[in-house]
Motif scaffolding. Structure first.
Motif, PDB file in Angstrom:
ATOM      1  N   ARG A 139      34.212  47.058  49.937  1.00 53.83           N
ATOM      2  CA  ARG A 139      34.666  46.081  48.864  1.00 53.83           C
ATOM      3  C   ARG A 139      33.367  45.512  48.234  1.00 53.83           C
ATOM      4  NH1 ARG A 139      38.239  41.460  50.794  1.00 53.83           N
ATOM      5  NH2 ARG A 139      39.497  41.992  49.198  1.00 53.83           N
ATOM      6  N   GLU A 140      33.493  45.168  46.697  1.00 55.33           N
ATOM      7  CA  GLU A 140      32.600  44.480  45.954  1.00 55.33           C
ATOM      8  C   GLU A 140      33.057  43.614  45.050  1.00 55.33           C
ATOM      9  OE1 GLU A 140      29.716  47.237  44.122  1.00 55.33           O
ATOM     10  OE2 GLU A 140      30.279  48.788  45.487  1.00 55.33           O
ATOM     11  N   THR A 141      32.363  42.634  44.319  1.00 53.29           N
ATOM     12  CA  THR A 141      32.734  41.848  43.207  1.00 53.29           C
ATOM     13  C   THR A 141      32.439  42.614  42.100  1.00 53.29           C
ATOM     14  OG1 THR A 141      32.381  39.882  44.627  1.00 53.29           O
ATOM     15  CG2 THR A 141      32.615  39.666  42.161  1.00 53.29           C
ATOM     16  N   PHE A 142      33.048  43.599  41.588  1.00 53.41           N
ATOM     17  CA  PHE A 142      32.667  44.474  40.541  1.00 53.41           C
ATOM     18  C   PHE A 142      32.434  43.630  39.126  1.00 53.41           C
ATOM     19  CE2 PHE A 142      35.111  47.174  43.455  1.00 53.41           C
ATOM     20  CZ  PHE A 142      34.384  47.990  43.859  1.00 53.41           C
ATOM     21  N   PHE A 143      33.341  42.716  39.017  1.00 50.84           N
ATOM     22  CA  PHE A 143      33.351  41.961  37.692  1.00 50.84           C
ATOM     23  C   PHE A 143      33.423  40.578  38.295  1.00 50.84           C
ATOM     24  CE2 PHE A 143      35.341  45.994  36.899  1.00 50.84           C
ATOM     25  CZ  PHE A 143      34.782  46.416  36.066  1.00 50.84           C
ATOM     26  N   ALA A 144      33.042  39.433  37.729  1.00 47.67           N
ATOM     27  CA  ALA A 144      33.278  37.829  38.011  1.00 47.67           C
ATOM     28  C   ALA A 144      34.495  37.691  37.867  1.00 47.67           C
ATOM     29  CB  ALA A 144      32.014  37.158  37.176  1.00 47.67           C
ATOM     30  N   PRO A 145      35.036  36.777  38.869  1.00 49.11           N
ATOM     31  CA  PRO A 145      36.443  36.222  38.796  1.00 49.11           C
ATOM     32  C   PRO A 145      36.352  35.518  37.206  1.00 49.11           C
ATOM     33  CG  PRO A 145      35.713  35.679  40.822  1.00 49.11           C
ATOM     34  CD  PRO A 145      34.525  36.513  40.200  1.00 49.11           C
ATOM     35  N   ASP A 146      35.515  34.832  37.009  1.00 47.69           N
ATOM     36  CA  ASP A 146      35.634  33.723  35.767  1.00 47.69           C
ATOM     37  C   ASP A 146      35.900  34.529  34.387  1.00 47.69           C
ATOM     38  OD1 ASP A 146      35.469  31.487  37.346  1.00 47.69           O
ATOM     39  OD2 ASP A 146      33.355  31.218  36.677  1.00 47.69           O
ATOM     40  N   GLU A 147      35.073  35.900  34.534  1.00 49.62           N
ATOM     41  CA  GLU A 147      35.110  36.812  33.291  1.00 49.62           C
ATOM     42  C   GLU A 147      36.486  37.372  33.396  1.00 49.62           C
ATOM     43  OE1 GLU A 147      33.345  41.340  32.623  1.00 49.62           O
ATOM     44  OE2 GLU A 147      32.449  39.952  33.996  1.00 49.62           O
ATOM     45  N   ILE A 148      37.139  37.701  34.403  1.00 54.25           N
ATOM     46  CA  ILE A 148      38.627  38.256  34.329  1.00 54.25           C
ATOM     47  C   ILE A 148      39.624  37.199  33.847  1.00 54.25           C
ATOM     48  CG2 ILE A 148      40.310  39.397  35.631  1.00 54.25           C
ATOM     49  CD1 ILE A 148      38.104  40.415  37.260  1.00 54.25           C
ATOM     50  N   LEU A 149      39.515  35.911  34.480  1.00 57.03           N
ATOM     51  CA  LEU A 149      40.261  34.776  34.238  1.00 57.03           C
ATOM     52  C   LEU A 149      40.196  34.293  32.773  1.00 57.03           C
ATOM     53  CD1 LEU A 149      40.253  32.968  37.578  1.00 57.03           C
ATOM     54  CD2 LEU A 149      42.062  33.955  36.838  1.00 57.03           C
ATOM     55  N   GLY A 150      38.949  34.568  32.367  1.00 57.15           N
ATOM     56  CA  GLY A 150      38.642  34.032  30.718  1.00 57.15           C
ATOM     57  C   GLY A 150      39.456  34.941  29.806  1.00 57.15           C
ATOM     58  N   GLU A 151      39.417  36.324  30.289  1.00 57.94           N
ATOM     59  CA  GLU A 151      40.094  37.162  29.615  1.00 57.94           C
ATOM     60  C   GLU A 151      41.588  36.961  29.583  1.00 57.94           C
ATOM     61  OE1 GLU A 151      39.785  41.407  29.670  1.00 57.94           O
ATOM     62  OE2 GLU A 151      37.614  41.510  29.622  1.00 57.94           O
ATOM     63  N   LEU A 152      42.162  36.734  30.682  1.00 58.51           N
ATOM     64  CA  LEU A 152      43.430  36.519  30.951  1.00 58.51           C
ATOM     65  C   LEU A 152      43.922  35.272  30.245  1.00 58.51           C
ATOM     66  CD1 LEU A 152      45.931  37.369  32.476  1.00 58.51           C
ATOM     67  CD2 LEU A 152      45.211  35.816  34.460  1.00 58.51           C
ATOM     68  N   ASP A 153      43.119  34.230  29.953  1.00 58.64           N
ATOM     69  CA  ASP A 153      43.537  32.906  29.483  1.00 58.64           C
ATOM     70  C   ASP A 153      43.406  33.198  27.752  1.00 58.64           C
ATOM     71  OD1 ASP A 153      43.735  30.387  28.971  1.00 58.64           O
ATOM     72  OD2 ASP A 153      41.509  29.786  28.805  1.00 58.64           O
ATOM     73  N   ARG A 154      42.568  34.165  27.433  1.00 61.17           N
ATOM     74  CA  ARG A 154      42.476  34.294  26.012  1.00 61.17           C
ATOM     75  C   ARG A 154      43.622  35.161  25.758  1.00 61.17           C
ATOM     76  NH1 ARG A 154      37.097  35.560  26.998  1.00 61.17           N
ATOM     77  NH2 ARG A 154      37.492  37.718  26.652  1.00 61.17           N
ATOM     78  N   TRP A 155      44.000  36.179  26.287  1.00 60.76           N
ATOM     79  CA  TRP A 155      45.287  37.083  26.353  1.00 60.76           C
ATOM     80  C   TRP A 155      46.293  36.329  25.880  1.00 60.76           C
ATOM     81  CZ3 TRP A 155      50.101  38.156  27.136  1.00 60.76           C
ATOM     82  CH2 TRP A 155      50.597  39.379  26.874  1.00 60.76           C
ATOM     83  N   LEU A 156      46.588  35.290  26.734  1.00 59.48           N
ATOM     84  CA  LEU A 156      47.679  34.350  27.047  1.00 59.48           C
ATOM     85  C   LEU A 156      47.861  33.413  25.670  1.00 59.48           C
ATOM     86  CD1 LEU A 156      47.920  33.487  30.574  1.00 59.48           C
ATOM     87  CD2 LEU A 156      49.682  34.827  29.543  1.00 59.48           C
ATOM     88  N   SER A 157      46.619  32.915  25.329  1.00 61.98           N
ATOM     89  CA  SER A 157      46.751  32.153  24.202  1.00 61.98           C
ATOM     90  C   SER A 157      47.294  32.729  22.667  1.00 61.98           C
ATOM     91  CB  SER A 157      45.219  31.418  24.101  1.00 61.98           C
ATOM     92  OG  SER A 157      44.439  32.183  23.805  1.00 61.98           O
ATOM     93  N   SER A 158      46.961  34.026  22.778  1.00 58.82           N
ATOM     94  CA  SER A 158      47.203  34.599  21.541  1.00 58.82           C
ATOM     95  C   SER A 158      48.357  35.811  21.811  1.00 58.82           C
ATOM     96  CB  SER A 158      46.040  35.469  20.969  1.00 58.82           C
ATOM     97  OG  SER A 158      45.801  36.433  21.982  1.00 58.82           O
ATOM     98  N   ALA A 159      49.217  35.542  22.795  1.00 58.24           N
ATOM     99  CA  ALA A 159      50.147  36.596  23.004  1.00 58.24           C
ATOM    100  C   ALA A 159      51.629  36.408  22.213  1.00 58.24           C
ATOM    101  CB  ALA A 159      50.713  36.500  24.740  1.00 58.24           C
ATOM    102  N   ALA A 160      52.094  37.480  21.818  1.00 55.24           N
ATOM    103  CA  ALA A 160      53.351  37.460  21.114  1.00 55.24           C
ATOM    104  C   ALA A 160      54.326  37.429  22.009  1.00 55.24           C
ATOM    105  CB  ALA A 160      53.353  38.686  20.108  1.00 55.24           C
ATOM    106  N   VAL A 161      54.106  38.061  23.170  1.00 50.36           N
ATOM    107  CA  VAL A 161      55.442  38.305  24.109  1.00 50.36           C
ATOM    108  C   VAL A 161      54.821  37.466  25.528  1.00 50.36           C
ATOM    109  CG1 VAL A 161      56.491  40.208  23.263  1.00 50.36           C
ATOM    110  CG2 VAL A 161      54.597  40.390  24.847  1.00 50.36           C
TER     111      VAL A 161
END
Ligand code: SF4
Length: 319
Positions: free
Chosen positions: A59-81
């Motif tokens: 098991r590894e931390t391939f990507f920082a959780p903050d980086e993934i959550l930041g992307e999720l936040d940006r996706w949601l803030s501009s989501a059409a659905v």
């Protein structure tokens, strides 16, 4: 195991978030991919994502959780659905992500949406994986074989991921898991659909506390030539022997169709059964170019599967 089709990134610059894509079992699912492409504990013959390039149990931390959550936040803030669920899935085994528990907690706080994890079950023998996975609302674990030879043939696991560990971990996890557990069994003719494996699977599944057993087959091309889906009649016959908790989730005809066109068509139909949308909404939601979306919309209107309705300056599509 089968993953919701990843399609294309929903927004340019999104690396770890994909979709949303319609999933027969989860609804409109926004995918989060937390491992590098084809980093997996298995190298399944039916994998839709290609051959495993890094087979590992570490098991590894391939990507920082903050980086993934930041992307999720940006996706949601501009989501059409709005998706129905956020799903940890993708092109490898997500429980290899060492900070999975932290990510699940963070994503649930951020989105307020249910969180699902699709896993091949191979790491459930690890206490920490079971503990982190228990924070998800829905878990879709796989079990394709209960006979060692079939397990090795169809899943081609890392040497440390033995069948005994997988079944023991799955049984322990499900015994105390409080969310919804949908156990997937994927059968491929010539690999794991023989009577000895089916008989062993019936015995093992009978001991597992899963809410539903979902019978599937390799609908799309896998990594090996000769990986063919079981026909609908065979799946139905097997389903009856698996008991009342079992459903067939493979498409009725289990036939192959153009992958991209079919995925987009199904995606659009699933979205429009929830809410009317414009073509621009759909391009933004799926990251698909306007000519591609327009062509699918035209086809669906011609086939009377959807309707177009003008409201003010906008043309909406609905089912
Ligand atoms: S578990 Fe199998 S199907 Fe899933 S990503 Fe790994 S190799 Fe592919």
């Amino acid at each position: 195991m089968t993953r919701p089709a990843s399609g294309e990134d929903a927004r340019s610059g999104m690396k770890r978030i994909f979709g949303p894509v319609p999933s027969r079992r989860l609804g409109l699912s926004l995918g989060v991919d937390v491992v590098p492409h084809k980093t997996c504990t298995f190298d399944c013959v039916y994998c839709e994502c290609g051959a495993t390039t890094k087979k590992t149990c570490a098991r590894e931390t391939f990507f920082a959780p903050d980086e993934i959550l930041g992307e999720l936040d940006r996706w949601l803030s501009s989501a059409a659905v709005k998706p129905d669920v956020v799903t940890l899935s993708g092109s490898g085994e997500p429980t290899l992500y060492a900070r999975m528990g932290e990510l699940i907690d963070g994503a649930k706080r951020l989105t307020g949406l249910p969180f699902a994890v699709i896993t091949n079950s191979s790491l459930l023998w690890m206490n920490e994986v079971r503990e982190e996975l228990s924070r998800a609302d829905i878990v879709v674990p796989s079990l394709d074989a209960a006979v060692r030879e079939d397990y090795l043939r169809v899943n081609r696991p890392h040497a440390e991921c033995t069948l005994e560990r997988l079944v023991g971990g799955l049984e322990t996890f499900l015994a105390s898991y409080r969310g919804t557990a949908l156990l997937e069994v994927l059968l491929v003719g010539g690999y794991n659909a023989g009577e000895a494996n089916l008989e062993a699977l019936r015995g093992t599944i009978g001991r597992l506390r899963a809410d539903r057993i979902q019978l599937n087959t390799a609908v799309r091309p896998g990594t090996e030539p000769g990986v063919e889906p079981l026909d609908g009649e065979t799946l139905e016959r097997i389903r009856r022997t698996f008991g009342p908790r079992c459903d067939v989730i493979a498409p009725a005809a289990t036939r192959r169709r153009s992958r991209e066109g079919t995925v987009l068509e199904e995606t659009i139909l699933a979205l429009l059964s929830r809410r009317p949308c414009t073509a621009a909404d759909m391009c933004a939601a799926f990251g698909a170019p306007p000519p591609v979306v327009d062509e699918v919309l035209k086809k669906l209107v011609t086939e009377s599967k959807i309707k177009a309705e003008r409201r003010g300056d906008s043309l909406y599509y609905r089912r």
